[in-house]
Scaffold this motif. Structure first.
Motif, short mmCIF file in Angstrom:
data_model
loop_
_atom_site.label_atom_id
_atom_site.label_comp_id
_atom_site.label_asym_id
_atom_site.label_seq_id
_atom_site.Cartn_x
_atom_site.Cartn_y
_atom_site.Cartn_z
N LEU A 249 0.80 -1.23 0.00
CA LEU A 249 0.00 0.00 0.00
C LEU A 249 0.83 1.27 0.00
CD1 LEU A 249 -2.73 -1.01 2.62
CD2 LEU A 249 -2.97 -0.95 0.14
N ALA A 250 2.05 1.23 0.54
CA ALA A 250 2.88 2.44 0.66
C ALA A 250 4.35 2.08 0.53
CB ALA A 250 2.62 3.13 2.00
N VAL A 251 5.15 3.09 0.16
CA VAL A 251 6.60 2.90 0.00
C VAL A 251 7.34 3.29 1.27
CG1 VAL A 251 8.64 3.59 -1.31
CG2 VAL A 251 6.44 3.28 -2.49
N SER A 252 6.97 4.41 1.86
CA SER A 252 7.65 4.94 3.04
C SER A 252 7.35 4.08 4.27
CB SER A 252 7.21 6.37 3.29
OG SER A 252 7.81 6.89 4.46
N ALA A 253 8.37 3.81 5.08
CA ALA A 253 8.22 2.94 6.25
C ALA A 253 7.25 3.51 7.28
CB ALA A 253 9.58 2.69 6.90
N ASP A 254 7.32 4.83 7.51
CA ASP A 254 6.44 5.42 8.52
C ASP A 254 4.97 5.36 8.08
OD1 ASP A 254 6.88 7.24 6.49
OD2 ASP A 254 6.92 8.99 7.79
N VAL A 255 4.72 5.56 6.78
CA VAL A 255 3.35 5.47 6.26
C VAL A 255 2.86 4.02 6.35
CG1 VAL A 255 1.85 5.88 4.28
CG2 VAL A 255 3.75 7.43 4.74
N GLN A 256 3.75 3.07 6.09
CA GLN A 256 3.38 1.65 6.21
C GLN A 256 2.92 1.33 7.63
OE1 GLN A 256 6.95 -0.31 4.95
NE2 GLN A 256 6.57 0.00 2.77
N LEU A 257 3.65 1.84 8.62
CA LEU A 257 3.28 1.59 10.02
C LEU A 257 1.96 2.26 10.36
CD1 LEU A 257 4.05 0.26 12.66
CD2 LEU A 257 5.35 2.32 13.28
N ALA A 258 1.76 3.48 9.85
CA ALA A 258 0.49 4.18 10.08
C ALA A 258 -0.67 3.40 9.48
CB ALA A 258 0.56 5.59 9.49
N HIS A 259 -0.47 2.88 8.27
CA HIS A 259 -1.52 2.09 7.62
C HIS A 259 -1.81 0.80 8.39
CE1 HIS A 259 -1.57 4.95 4.55
NE2 HIS A 259 -1.00 4.30 3.55
N SER A 260 -0.77 0.20 8.95
CA SER A 260 -0.98 -1.03 9.72
C SER A 260 -1.84 -0.77 10.95
CB SER A 260 0.37 -1.65 10.13
OG SER A 260 1.03 -0.85 11.11
N SER A 261 -1.66 0.40 11.56
CA SER A 261 -2.47 0.78 12.71
C SER A 261 -3.93 0.95 12.31
CB SER A 261 -1.93 2.08 13.33
OG SER A 261 -2.74 2.49 14.42
N VAL A 262 -4.16 1.57 11.15
CA VAL A 262 -5.52 1.77 10.64
C VAL A 262 -6.19 0.42 10.39
CG1 VAL A 262 -6.92 2.66 8.74
CG2 VAL A 262 -5.00 4.02 9.61
N ILE A 263 -5.48 -0.47 9.69
CA ILE A 263 -6.04 -1.79 9.37
C ILE A 263 -6.36 -2.58 10.64
CG2 ILE A 263 -5.53 -4.04 8.32
CD1 ILE A 263 -3.85 -2.50 6.23
N PHE A 264 -5.41 -2.60 11.58
CA PHE A 264 -5.61 -3.34 12.83
C PHE A 264 -6.85 -2.86 13.57
CE2 PHE A 264 -4.91 -3.08 17.47
CZ PHE A 264 -5.02 -4.42 17.79
N ASN A 265 -6.97 -1.56 13.76
CA ASN A 265 -8.07 -1.03 14.57
C ASN A 265 -9.42 -1.12 13.87
OD1 ASN A 265 -7.04 0.21 17.22
ND2 ASN A 265 -5.54 0.93 15.74
N ILE A 266 -9.45 -0.91 12.56
CA ILE A 266 -10.72 -1.03 11.83
C ILE A 266 -11.20 -2.47 11.82
CG2 ILE A 266 -11.76 -0.92 9.52
CD1 ILE A 266 -10.28 1.66 9.03
N VAL A 267 -10.31 -3.41 11.51
CA VAL A 267 -10.69 -4.83 11.47
C VAL A 267 -11.18 -5.29 12.85
CG1 VAL A 267 -9.83 -7.18 11.20
CG2 VAL A 267 -9.21 -5.43 9.52
N CYS A 268 -10.43 -4.96 13.90
CA CYS A 268 -10.81 -5.38 15.26
C CYS A 268 -12.17 -4.82 15.66
CB CYS A 268 -9.75 -4.95 16.27
SG CYS A 268 -8.23 -5.91 16.20
#
Length: 288
Positions: A249-268
């Motif tokens: 979904l993203a190239v930058s490492a910080d954006v990847q981590l931010a996206h992972s937080s979004v996915i985790f919390n929305i799915v849960c």
């Protein structure tokens, strides 16, 4: 973040309490209101403290609070997405304007000043984390600890939990992780593990707010803890898979981590939504 939260809370606290009381008769409504208010206040901890207070005062039931906490977990991800933006050209004007407004004796300009000044400080702090990450990693003990974190994700979860419990901000913990990620000192799976732990650590604020309160207020705090613990237990084996998804979904490492937080919390939150009633009964039985 505390300064920004103070300003935003002063602007919206009365309305926040009103929305929480009148639009949380169903878990879906509670989740929507919780997400929106947390995004506006830039703090899931602030929303949960207000919620625990309303439950303690008898304005909300324990059942109603669960929908709000599901939404607050989603809304807090906006902060992690926000700190990945590059607004370096606007930071200095934000600090100056916000600082001048802090001298106002009127509530509205003071609150706006707190919000603006706090936002500027947040980006300055992120720049500080970024510049300190590399020199800090030169210490042998720090290098060894980072190696263990990269190899053992359970250490990352523990680290995220402890740091967040100490500083009362999951977003700040994720922000610190981003600085190490951007310098190549932390692997993405290790960063995701720290993010998962941060979601558990952020529960400490609501728990502290419930101390001395009525039974339902304590149940709200316990439910917040169990909700995040179950989410972390479910996602922990999926850390490598989540890492691959956000890398796509993203190239930058910080954006990847931010996206992972979004996915985790929305799915849960969406997975837990249909089970609000049995979950509330589980918490009530467990904490009689």
């Amino acid at each position: 973040m505390t300064v920004m939260r103070t300003g935003l809370l002063n602007l919206t606290e009365d309305r926040t309490k009103g929305f929480l009381q009148h639009f949380t008769d169903h878990p879906i409504k509670g989740m929507m209101i919780g997400a929106v208010l947390t995004a506006l206040l830039q703090s899931s901890s602030a929303v949960m403290v207000i919620t625990v207070g309303l439950v303690a005062a008898g304005y909300l039931s324990f059942y109603q609070s669960i929908g709000i906490m599901l939404g607050s977990n989603i809304g807090t991800t906006l902060t992690t997405e926000l700190i990945t933006l590059d607004i370096s050209n606007y930071v200095f004007p934000l600090l100056i304007i916000g600082f001048l407004l802090l001298f106002s004796k009127k509530k509205l300009p003071f609150s706006i000043g707190s919000s603006i000044f706090g936002l500027g400080c947040l980006f300055v702090a992120m720049g500080g984390f970024e510049s300190l990450a590399l020199p800090l990693s030169l210490f042998p003990n720090v290098q060894e600890f980072l190696m263990h974190t990269n190899d053992r994700h359970l250490i990352g979860v523990f680290l995220g939990t402890v740091i967040t419990a100490l500083i009362h901000s999951s977003s700040a913990t994720v922000g610190i992780s981003m600085s190490f990620l951007n310098n190549g000192l932390l692997s993405l799976p290790a960063g995701i593990a720290i993010m998962l732990g941060a979601n558990i650590g952020t529960c400490i604020t609501a728990y502290m707010a419930s101390i001395g309160g009525i039974k339902e207020a304590k149940l709200t705090a316990y439910a917040h803890i169990w909700l995040n613990v179950f989410g972390v237990l479910a996602f922990f084996p999926l850390i490598p898979l989540l890492g691959k998804v956000v890398e796509f979904l993203a190239v930058s490492a910080d954006v990847q981590l931010a996206h992972s937080s979004v996915i985790f919390n929305i799915v849960c939150s969406f997975v837990a939504l249909p089970f609000v009633k049995p979950f509330s009964r589980f918490v009530e039985r467990l904490h009689r």
